[in-house]
Write a protein that holds these residues in place. Structure first.
Motif, mmCIF file in Angstrom:
data_model
loop_
_atom_site.group_PDB
_atom_site.id
_atom_site.type_symbol
_atom_site.label_atom_id
_atom_site.label_comp_id
_atom_site.label_asym_id
_atom_site.label_seq_id
_atom_site.Cartn_x
_atom_site.Cartn_y
_atom_site.Cartn_z
ATOM 1 N N GLN A 1 -41.894 3.759 -32.317
ATOM 2 C CA GLN A 1 -40.377 3.688 -32.468
ATOM 3 C C GLN A 1 -40.001 4.532 -33.602
ATOM 4 N N GLN A 2 -38.784 5.050 -33.277
ATOM 5 C CA GLN A 2 -38.825 6.538 -34.273
ATOM 6 C C GLN A 2 -37.457 5.644 -35.839
ATOM 7 N N GLN A 3 -38.117 6.429 -36.620
ATOM 8 C CA GLN A 3 -36.829 6.318 -37.597
ATOM 9 C C GLN A 3 -34.723 6.471 -37.413
ATOM 10 N N GLY A 4 -34.412 6.233 -37.643
ATOM 11 C CA GLY A 4 -33.158 6.416 -37.453
ATOM 12 C C GLY A 4 -32.760 5.981 -35.878
ATOM 13 N N SER A 5 -31.498 6.476 -35.228
ATOM 14 C CA SER A 5 -30.587 5.963 -33.951
ATOM 15 C C SER A 5 -31.109 6.979 -33.276
ATOM 16 N N VAL B 1 -50.783 19.666 -12.845
ATOM 17 C CA VAL B 1 -51.970 19.551 -13.975
ATOM 18 C C VAL B 1 -52.441 18.232 -12.931
ATOM 19 N N LEU B 2 -51.466 16.916 -12.304
ATOM 20 C CA LEU B 2 -52.317 15.898 -11.715
ATOM 21 C C LEU B 2 -52.315 16.649 -10.548
ATOM 22 N N ASP B 3 -51.715 17.579 -10.268
ATOM 23 C CA ASP B 3 -51.208 18.048 -8.425
ATOM 24 C C ASP B 3 -53.368 19.093 -8.485
ATOM 25 N N ALA B 4 -53.252 19.321 -9.291
ATOM 26 C CA ALA B 4 -54.781 20.223 -9.430
ATOM 27 C C ALA B 4 -55.844 19.012 -9.215
ATOM 28 N N GLY B 5 -55.325 18.222 -9.830
ATOM 29 C CA GLY B 5 -56.827 16.816 -9.345
ATOM 30 C C GLY B 5 -57.435 17.110 -10.579
ATOM 31 N N LEU B 6 -56.834 17.259 -11.626
ATOM 32 C CA LEU B 6 -56.923 16.929 -13.593
ATOM 33 C C LEU B 6 -56.472 15.903 -13.767
ATOM 34 N N THR B 7 -57.206 14.844 -14.973
ATOM 35 C CA THR B 7 -56.852 14.519 -15.573
ATOM 36 C C THR B 7 -56.178 14.462 -16.799
ATOM 37 N N ILE B 8 -55.452 13.571 -17.319
ATOM 38 C CA ILE B 8 -54.358 13.462 -18.016
ATOM 39 C C ILE B 8 -54.704 12.164 -18.290
ATOM 40 N N LEU B 9 -54.505 11.746 -19.990
ATOM 41 C CA LEU B 9 -54.421 10.628 -21.243
ATOM 42 C C LEU B 9 -52.877 10.794 -21.928
ATOM 43 N N GLU B 10 -52.668 9.998 -22.098
ATOM 44 C CA GLU B 10 -51.355 9.787 -23.376
ATOM 45 C C GLU B 10 -52.152 8.653 -24.742
ATOM 46 N N VAL B 11 -52.107 9.321 -26.005
ATOM 47 C CA VAL B 11 -52.346 8.996 -26.578
ATOM 48 C C VAL B 11 -51.799 8.555 -27.684
ATOM 49 N N PRO B 12 -51.376 7.580 -27.962
ATOM 50 C CA PRO B 12 -50.426 6.978 -29.227
ATOM 51 C C PRO B 12 -50.923 7.753 -30.583
ATOM 52 N N CYS B 13 -50.296 8.027 -31.325
ATOM 53 C CA CYS B 13 -50.060 9.287 -32.585
ATOM 54 C C CYS B 13 -48.878 8.557 -33.612
ATOM 55 N N ASP B 14 -49.727 9.097 -34.777
ATOM 56 C CA ASP B 14 -48.489 8.360 -35.499
ATOM 57 C C ASP B 14 -47.026 9.370 -36.612
ATOM 58 N N LEU B 15 -46.736 9.947 -35.426
ATOM 59 C CA LEU B 15 -45.751 10.709 -35.630
ATOM 60 C C LEU B 15 -43.954 10.376 -35.586
ATOM 61 N N GLN B 16 -43.304 11.120 -36.772
ATOM 62 C CA GLN B 16 -41.848 10.729 -37.207
ATOM 63 C C GLN B 16 -41.334 12.203 -36.325
ATOM 64 N N HIS B 17 -39.989 12.464 -35.384
ATOM 65 C CA HIS B 17 -39.158 13.021 -34.909
ATOM 66 C C HIS B 17 -37.985 13.195 -35.566
ATOM 67 N N ARG B 18 -37.253 14.025 -35.587
ATOM 68 C CA ARG B 18 -36.034 13.966 -35.765
ATOM 69 C C ARG B 18 -35.450 14.348 -34.096
ATOM 70 N N VAL B 19 -34.533 12.424 -34.270
ATOM 71 C CA VAL B 19 -34.828 12.639 -32.923
ATOM 72 C C VAL B 19 -32.799 13.052 -32.392
ATOM 73 N N THR B 20 -32.573 13.232 -31.703
ATOM 74 C CA THR B 20 -31.264 13.513 -30.545
ATOM 75 C C THR B 20 -30.128 12.408 -31.274
ATOM 76 N N GLY B 21 -29.459 12.681 -31.382
ATOM 77 C CA GLY B 21 -27.990 11.842 -32.281
ATOM 78 C C GLY B 21 -26.528 11.978 -30.692
ATOM 79 N N THR B 22 -25.717 11.314 -31.731
ATOM 80 C CA THR B 22 -25.057 10.721 -30.562
ATOM 81 C C THR B 22 -23.632 11.426 -30.879
ATOM 82 N N ASP B 23 -24.217 12.740 -31.433
ATOM 83 C CA ASP B 23 -22.411 13.222 -31.761
ATOM 84 C C ASP B 23 -22.813 14.425 -30.330
#
Ligand SMILES: O=c1ccn([C@@H]2O[C@H](COP(=O)(O)OP(=O)(O)O[C@H]3O[C@H](CO)[C@@H](O)[C@H](O)[C@H]3O)[C@@H](O)[C@H]2O)c(=O)[nH]1
Ligand SMILES: O=C(O)[C@H](O)COP(=O)(O)O
Length: 216
Positions: free
Chosen positions: A102-106, A164-186
């Motif tokens: 969950q990212q900081q800021g709305s 990548v999936l079409d080529a028969g390769l494998t994908i893994l989602e990995v939790p990372c403790d990252l914070q980025h600048r979230v896109t706002g409402t303006d």
């Protein structure tokens, strides 16, 4: 980035910025690629890959080098992308994708772009990613070959996942403790989302068409 185990070189793409990015990155020992004008994310990533190929040609990197893509707005949390390297280095996945807490800021979005991306990937591949737009990704050489040339602009992540999936390769989602600048409402944020929607829709459309032509 330099301190992440396994990292041999850091390439910074300055995509037409007007601040001191290029100078500071070069001073810190990064390889800097500079776009005099802004080209958008996919082109910036292709330019980064071009420099990696150049480093391979001169023997500064091994032929079998993997590539870790990292966005520019992660600040100190960026180090957490190190978790993406291990599974690719050990051959457990060809592509690892960071999932963010969950990212900081709305966040001002309504999940429109994320939903379009997730549903499109699932329709084309049968796989439903948690965070289909996440840009922090580590690719094996096989994944780089399958994923290039990239879909344009903001379609790069969705195109890469399908290819990548079409080529028969494998994908893994990995939790990372990252914070980025979230896109706002303006209005700027909404224009940004509209561009994301357009590029994701285009990447999906091209791949649907390819599939249809491939099956005829
Ligand atoms: O013209 C551009 C714009 C962005 N970037 C890079 O792309 C990153 C992400 O752009 P940002 O403006 O932060 O967009 P977001 O909407 O926050 O990005 C989300 O959605 C994008 C896909 O639409 C993914 O690429 C991102 O990883 C994901 O965080 C930036 O940090 C830059 O590193 C460029 O290289 N050139
Ligand atoms: O804010 C975001 O997560 C992205 O810009 C995507 O927006 P969305 O909420 O419309 O999917």
């Amino acid at each position: 980035m330099r301190t992440i185990p396994g990292v041999r070189a850091v390439v910074v793409v300055d995509d037409g910025s007007t601040d001191g990015t290029a100078t500071i990155a070069a001073r810190e020992g990064a390889e800097v690629v500079r776009h005099p004008r802004n080209h958008g994310k996919a082109d910036a990533m292709m330019s980064g890959l071009g420099r990696v190929s150049g480093l391979r040609r001169v023997g500064r990197l091994d032929e079998g080098t993997s590539v870790l893509f990292v966005d520019a707005d992660l600040e100190a949390s960026a180090q957490a992308v190190g978790a993406l390297v291990g599974p690719v280095a050990r051959g457990e996945a060809d592509l690892t994708i960071a999932t963010l807490p969950q990212q900081q800021g709305s966040a001002g979005g309504h999940g429109l772009v994320v939903g379009l991306a997730r549903r499109g990937i699932e329709e084309l591949t049968g796989w439903s990613p948690q965070q289909p737009l996440s840009g922090m990704r580590c690719l094996s050489p096989a994944a780089i070959q399958a994923a290039t040339p990239f879909a344009r602009g903001w379609g790069v992540e969705v195109g890469m996942t399908v290819d990548v999936l079409d080529a028969g390769l494998t994908i893994l989602e990995v939790p990372c403790d990252l914070q980025h600048r979230v896109t706002g409402t303006d209005w700027r944020s909404q224009v940004h989302r509209a561009a994301q929607y357009r590029d994701v829709a285009l990447a999906l459309g091209v791949r649907r068409l390819r599939r249809r032509l491939g099956h005829d």
